[in-house]
Design an enzyme around this catalytic site. Structure first.
Site, PDB file in Angstrom:
ATOM      1  CE  LYS A   1     -39.096  36.081  25.507  1.00 24.41           C
ATOM      2  NZ  LYS A   1     -40.065  37.024  26.059  1.00 24.41           N
TER       3      LYS A   1
ATOM      4  CG  ASP B   1     -37.507  38.739  22.470  1.00 22.39           C
ATOM      5  OD1 ASP B   1     -36.899  39.730  22.935  1.00 22.39           O
ATOM      6  OD2 ASP B   1     -38.674  38.446  22.762  1.00 22.39           O
TER       7      ASP B   1
HETATM    8  O1  C5P Z   1     -37.704  43.240  17.402  1.00 20.48           O
HETATM    9  P1  C5P Z   1     -39.102  42.782  17.182  1.00 20.48           P
HETATM   10  O2  C5P Z   1     -39.419  42.592  15.713  1.00 20.48           O
HETATM   11  O3  C5P Z   1     -39.473  41.603  17.995  1.00 20.48           O
HETATM   12  O4  C5P Z   1     -40.014  43.962  17.699  1.00 20.48           O
HETATM   13  C1  C5P Z   1     -41.389  44.097  17.376  1.00 20.48           C
HETATM   14  C2  C5P Z   1     -41.827  45.509  17.691  1.00 20.48           C
HETATM   15  O5  C5P Z   1     -41.767  45.737  19.110  1.00 20.48           O
HETATM   16  C3  C5P Z   1     -40.914  46.585  17.106  1.00 20.48           C
HETATM   17  O6  C5P Z   1     -41.341  46.952  15.828  1.00 20.48           O
HETATM   18  C4  C5P Z   1     -41.077  47.729  18.072  1.00 20.48           C
HETATM   19  O7  C5P Z   1     -42.245  48.452  17.820  1.00 20.48           O
HETATM   20  C5  C5P Z   1     -41.272  47.029  19.409  1.00 20.48           C
HETATM   21  N1  C5P Z   1     -40.024  46.915  20.188  1.00 20.48           N
HETATM   22  C6  C5P Z   1     -39.525  48.026  20.856  1.00 20.48           C
HETATM   23  N2  C5P Z   1     -38.392  47.920  21.612  1.00 20.48           N
HETATM   24  C7  C5P Z   1     -37.746  46.734  21.739  1.00 20.48           C
HETATM   25  C8  C5P Z   1     -38.245  45.574  21.078  1.00 20.48           C
HETATM   26  C9  C5P Z   1     -39.385  45.712  20.309  1.00 20.48           C
HETATM   27  O8  C5P Z   1     -40.110  49.121  20.774  1.00 20.48           O
HETATM   28  N3  C5P Z   1     -36.677  46.646  22.524  1.00 20.48           N
END
Ligand code: C5P
Length: 300
Positions: free
Chosen positions: A20, A144
């Site tokens: 994406k 995501d």
């Molecule tokens: O959700 P995901 O594992 O992809 O996120 C990785 C890191 O990115 C999270 O641990 C967080 O620190 C940050 N994050 C965030 N806000 C979001 C998505 C991700 O702070 N909306």
């Protein structure tokens, strides 16, 4: 999904896991749980990995790219274990990932692989889970991941997991009419780091949905903002140079995707897009060009 039934007990399921890009990304506020509320438009592109699953006695994972961790930290493996745990069955499958989409790129490659693994194993294990349950499991794997279960263009809020299909002015599903070039500089940006570099902002935001659906590249260039760009460009100036280079190649709009490091250009001429992609490939960058809904053209 492709289904190859070679004998009654040997079923192989294969599906593309497309990447994406983000068309605009507003980081609105930091939340008490450490995540950030955001709003963005996700758009699926034709650059894709391929996930294949088959029955096995245990959980096995292999990948065409030996640099990718193949242990329990791998998102495909985590998806398999989460799904099996939810269903109360042993995680028995062999998963093979053909990796084409660069990682650490803001292209959601790992998230798409995880979403695809959930869908394939739901079929292989004949679980028949409803869409809401698969969505919930996907959101546990990453913010995501749910996007890759739904329509090709979606407006995302919350931490990115709350999705509504993006519609055009005639209330039909949005289709991006442009040709996209994605360039991946040899820089990896950690998502959690990139969130730490941002100062969230709640107000004075354009209406992302209307802006994208308008398909006016001049307006996109003036008004579409990815909040990660400035803090990431400050630390990795090469990425700004790539964005300027894509605009110089004739892109009507160019931006970084997600928290980077991939940068994309949006062209209203597919010929110019292809010329641009050839140039970046010759300069040694990983690069892809194609339309938003598939029809990929890999530059030589
Ligand atoms: O959700 P995901 O594992 O992809 O996120 C990785 C890191 O990115 C999270 O641990 C967080 O620190 C940050 N994050 C965030 N806000 C979001 C998505 C991700 O702070 N909306």
């Amino acid at each position: 999904m492709r289904l190859n039934q070679t004998s009654s007990d040997s079923v192989t399921l294969r599906q593309n896991a497309p990447a994406k890009i983000n068309l605009g990304l507003h980081v609105i506020r930091r939340r008490a749980d450490g995540y950030h509320d955001l709003e963005t438009v996700f758009l699926r592109i034709g650059w894709a990995d391929t996930v294949t699953v088959a029955p096995a006695d245990t959980l096995r994972f292999s990948c065409s790219d030996p640099a990718l961790p193949a242990d329990d930290s791998n998102l495909c493996v985590r998806a398999a274990r989460l799904l099996a745990g939810h269903a109360g069955i042993p995680a028995r499958a062999s998963i093979h990932l053909e990796k084409w989409v660069p990682y650490g790129a803001g292209l959601g490659g790992g998230s798409s692989d995880a979403a695809t693994t959930l869908v394939l194993l739901d079929t292989l294990w004949q679980l028949g889970l409803d869409a809401a349950t698969v969505h919930k499991l996907a959101a546990r794997l990453g913010s995501d991941v749910p996007f890759f279960l739904g329509p090709a263009a979606a407006y995302g809020t919350g931490r990115g997991e709350r999705l509504t299909p993006l519609m055009d002015a005639a209330d039909a599903p949005y289709r991006c009419p442009f040709t996209i070039v994605v360039v991946k500089p040899n820089v990896a940006v950690g998502t959690a780091d990139a969130y730490r570099w941002i100062v969230p902002k709640e107000t004075e935001r354009p209406d992302l949905r209307a802006l994208v659906a308008g398909n006016d590249l001049g307006r996109w260039r003036r008004e579409l903002v990815n909040d990660f760009e400035e803090p990431v460009f400050e630390r990795f100036p090469e990425l700004r140079t790539v964005r300027e280079g894509l605009l110089g190649d004739g892109a009507g709009y160019a931006a970084m995707s997600g928290s980077g490091s991939a940068v994309f250009g949006v062209f209203d001429s597919s010929e110019r897009a292809h010329q641009s992609a050839s140039r970046w490939t010759q300069a040694g960058y990983a690069c892809w060009t194609g339309s938003a809904d598939g029809a990929a053209r890999q530059p030589l």
